[in-house]
Motif scaffolding. Structure first.
Motif, PDB file in Angstrom:
ATOM      1  N   ASP A 116       0.833  -1.197   0.000  1.00 31.90           N
ATOM      2  CA  ASP A 116       0.000   0.000   0.000  1.00 31.90           C
ATOM      3  C   ASP A 116       0.871   1.250   0.000  1.00 31.90           C
ATOM      4  N   ARG A 117       0.305   2.340  -0.512  1.00 28.28           N
ATOM      5  CA  ARG A 117       1.032   3.599  -0.617  1.00 28.28           C
ATOM      6  C   ARG A 117       0.555   4.592   0.434  1.00 28.28           C
ATOM      7  N   ASP A 118       1.434   5.539   0.763  1.00 21.75           N
ATOM      8  CA  ASP A 118       1.017   6.661   1.597  1.00 21.75           C
ATOM      9  C   ASP A 118       1.660   7.937   1.051  1.00 21.75           C
ATOM     10  N   VAL A 119       1.126   9.084   1.465  1.00 25.50           N
ATOM     11  CA  VAL A 119       1.643  10.356   0.988  1.00 25.50           C
ATOM     12  C   VAL A 119       1.408  11.422   2.041  1.00 25.50           C
ATOM     13  N   VAL A 120       2.372  12.322   2.164  1.00 24.08           N
ATOM     14  CA  VAL A 120       2.193  13.536   2.961  1.00 24.08           C
ATOM     15  C   VAL A 120       2.035  14.681   1.961  1.00 24.08           C
ATOM     16  N   ILE A 121       0.987  15.477   2.134  1.00 28.87           N
ATOM     17  CA  ILE A 121       0.661  16.519   1.168  1.00 28.87           C
ATOM     18  C   ILE A 121       0.737  17.895   1.820  1.00 28.87           C
ATOM     19  N   HIS A 122       1.451  18.780   1.165  1.00 26.73           N
ATOM     20  CA  HIS A 122       1.527  20.183   1.576  1.00 26.73           C
ATOM     21  C   HIS A 122       0.514  20.943   0.733  1.00 26.73           C
ATOM     22  N   ALA A 123      -0.500  21.486   1.388  1.00 25.90           N
ATOM     23  CA  ALA A 123      -1.590  22.169   0.692  1.00 25.90           C
ATOM     24  C   ALA A 123      -1.511  23.679   0.913  1.00 25.90           C
ATOM     25  N   LYS A 124      -1.720  24.426  -0.162  1.00 27.11           N
ATOM     26  CA  LYS A 124      -1.807  25.885  -0.088  1.00 27.11           C
ATOM     27  C   LYS A 124      -3.108  26.327  -0.742  1.00 27.11           C
ATOM     28  N   VAL A 125      -3.778  27.260  -0.093  1.00 26.34           N
ATOM     29  CA  VAL A 125      -5.069  27.750  -0.575  1.00 26.34           C
ATOM     30  C   VAL A 125      -4.929  29.187  -1.058  1.00 26.34           C
ATOM     31  N   GLN A 126      -5.410  29.432  -2.263  1.00 25.93           N
ATOM     32  CA  GLN A 126      -5.556  30.805  -2.752  1.00 25.93           C
ATOM     33  C   GLN A 126      -7.061  31.101  -2.759  1.00 25.93           C
ATOM     34  N   PRO A 127      -7.558  31.866  -1.795  1.00 26.72           N
ATOM     35  CA  PRO A 127      -9.006  32.064  -1.658  1.00 26.72           C
ATOM     36  C   PRO A 127      -9.634  32.844  -2.813  1.00 26.72           C
ATOM     37  N   PHE A 128     -10.909  32.626  -2.983  1.00 27.34           N
ATOM     38  CA  PHE A 128     -11.717  33.389  -3.934  1.00 27.34           C
ATOM     39  C   PHE A 128     -11.790  34.846  -3.464  1.00 27.34           C
ATOM     40  N   GLN A 129     -11.611  35.790  -4.407  1.00 18.45           N
ATOM     41  CA  GLN A 129     -11.686  37.215  -4.066  1.00 18.45           C
ATOM     42  C   GLN A 129     -12.430  37.987  -5.152  1.00 18.45           C
ATOM     43  N   ASP A 130     -13.610  37.583  -5.465  1.00 16.27           N
ATOM     44  CA  ASP A 130     -14.483  38.278  -6.414  1.00 16.27           C
ATOM     45  C   ASP A 130     -13.731  38.634  -7.689  1.00 16.27           C
ATOM     46  N   VAL A 131     -13.662  39.927  -8.044  1.00 14.44           N
ATOM     47  CA  VAL A 131     -13.056  40.338  -9.313  1.00 14.44           C
ATOM     48  C   VAL A 131     -11.547  40.139  -9.325  1.00 14.44           C
ATOM     49  N   ILE A 132     -10.900  40.356  -8.179  1.00 17.24           N
ATOM     50  CA  ILE A 132      -9.434  40.272  -8.101  1.00 17.24           C
ATOM     51  C   ILE A 132      -8.930  38.855  -8.370  1.00 17.24           C
ATOM     52  N   HIS A 133      -9.594  37.869  -7.774  1.00 18.85           N
ATOM     53  CA  HIS A 133      -9.182  36.459  -7.888  1.00 18.85           C
ATOM     54  C   HIS A 133     -10.475  35.634  -7.915  1.00 18.85           C
ATOM     55  N   PRO A 134     -11.166  35.576  -9.069  1.00 21.12           N
ATOM     56  CA  PRO A 134     -12.533  35.042  -9.124  1.00 21.12           C
ATOM     57  C   PRO A 134     -12.633  33.516  -9.091  1.00 21.12           C
ATOM     58  N   TYR A 135     -11.767  32.880  -8.359  1.00 24.12           N
ATOM     59  CA  TYR A 135     -11.810  31.429  -8.208  1.00 24.12           C
ATOM     60  C   TYR A 135     -11.036  31.045  -6.952  1.00 24.12           C
ATOM     61  N   LEU A 136     -11.307  29.862  -6.453  1.00 26.09           N
ATOM     62  CA  LEU A 136     -10.562  29.258  -5.352  1.00 26.09           C
ATOM     63  C   LEU A 136      -9.565  28.280  -5.952  1.00 26.09           C
ATOM     64  N   LEU A 137      -8.308  28.370  -5.534  1.00 27.35           N
ATOM     65  CA  LEU A 137      -7.284  27.461  -6.045  1.00 27.35           C
ATOM     66  C   LEU A 137      -6.669  26.699  -4.881  1.00 27.35           C
ATOM     67  N   LEU A 138      -6.668  25.372  -4.999  1.00 24.71           N
ATOM     68  CA  LEU A 138      -6.056  24.499  -4.002  1.00 24.71           C
ATOM     69  C   LEU A 138      -4.860  23.826  -4.657  1.00 24.71           C
ATOM     70  N   GLN A 139      -3.668  24.131  -4.141  1.00 26.41           N
ATOM     71  CA  GLN A 139      -2.429  23.583  -4.688  1.00 26.41           C
ATOM     72  C   GLN A 139      -1.891  22.511  -3.743  1.00 26.41           C
ATOM     73  N   LEU A 140      -1.701  21.313  -4.259  1.00 31.97           N
ATOM     74  CA  LEU A 140      -1.251  20.175  -3.465  1.00 31.97           C
ATOM     75  C   LEU A 140       0.089  19.678  -3.989  1.00 31.97           C
ATOM     76  N   ARG A 141       1.045  19.494  -3.090  1.00 31.27           N
ATOM     77  CA  ARG A 141       2.360  18.988  -3.454  1.00 31.27           C
ATOM     78  C   ARG A 141       2.820  17.970  -2.414  1.00 31.27           C
ATOM     79  N   ALA A 142       3.472  16.917  -2.873  1.00 25.78           N
ATOM     80  CA  ALA A 142       3.989  15.901  -1.959  1.00 25.78           C
ATOM     81  C   ALA A 142       5.116  16.473  -1.105  1.00 25.78           C
ATOM     82  N   ALA A 143       5.138  16.028   0.156  1.00 20.60           N
ATOM     83  CA  ALA A 143       6.227  16.383   1.078  1.00 20.60           C
ATOM     84  C   ALA A 143       6.750  15.066   1.664  1.00 20.60           C
TER      85      ALA A 143
END
Length: 229
Positions: A116-143
């Motif tokens: 079986d496999r396992d993973v540790v994930i480092h997550a960063k969130v770029q929140p939604f900000q209406d016109v400035i940043h009109p989407y939520l972005l979730l960035q996941l990278r292995a650690a």
């Protein structure tokens, strides 16, 4: 012995299928996305492609989900229950909340006919900000070095995934996912590629099950991480 025969027969059948699909995909341009699964009823399309310098396929998902941004954020930030919907997940738990937009979490995966496999994930969130940043972005990278590897597990070496959530005017959300996962260890490439073809679509089906649950659609508890500013 009879049980072993059927297991080997199933593995052989999967291998033949995978080799056939690999041959078909090689007839396409290697660096172009090609459709793996198109579900017009659920509005899910999954893609794959080969990339220079990588032995395994990258994957992509495009979907229109009948759920709000808040509902989808609630599901993704509920780390302990990711195991209820993410493909072949045995365990999921939060390790460390670094800030309201950054955290580490841990997952274990069932891997048939292999450790079986396992993973540790480092997550960063770029929140939604209406016109400035009109989407939520979730960035996941292995650690990989963040935790010791448990006995009888193989640590996933690459888990690169960007998940973009864009709210639509009708209350739905457009999801765009792009990623690359290398499970490491001694696994035939066809096995890994078969998993990577199945996992994106199966994971989306699991997510669709979760968006029906009232604890997410009518969540009144503040989320652990910030999804909107």
């Amino acid at each position: 012995m009879r049980h072993l025969f059927f297991v080997l027969l199933a593995v052989f059948s999967i291998a033949v299928y995978a080799d056939k699909e690999d041959l078909q995909s090689l007839q396409k341009q290697q660096n172009d996305w090609y459709v793996v699964k198109q579900d017009n009823t659920r509005h899910i399309t999954t893609y794959a492609k080969f990339e220079d310098g990588k032995k395994l396929r990258s994957f992509k998902i495009e979907a229109t989900v009948d759920a709000s941004l808040a509902t989808l954020a609630s599901i993704h930030f509920d780390i302990a229950n990711i195991k209820k919907w993410y493909w072949e997940t045995l365990e999921s738990k939060l390790i460390n909340k670094i800030s309201d937009t950054e955290y580490l979490y841990y997952m274990q995966f069932n891997t048939p006919l292999a450790p079986d496999r396992d993973v540790v994930i480092h997550a960063k969130v770029q929140p939604f900000q209406d016109v400035i940043h009109p989407y939520l972005l979730l960035q996941l990278r292995a650690a990989p070095s963040a935790l010791p590897v448990p006995k009888n597990f193989t640590r996933v070496s690459a888990f690169d995934m960007d998940i973009k959530f864009t709210p639509l005017v009708d209350g739905k959300t457009k999801m765009e996912v792009q990623g690359y996962i290398d499970p490491s260890g001694e696994l035939p490439a066809w096995t890994v590629n078969l998993f990577q073809r199945q996992a994106p679509y199966s994971t989306m089906l699991g997510l669709y099950r979760m968006i029906q649950k009232p604890e997410y659609t009518h969540n009144k508890i503040p989320l652990a991480f910030t999804y909107m500013r």
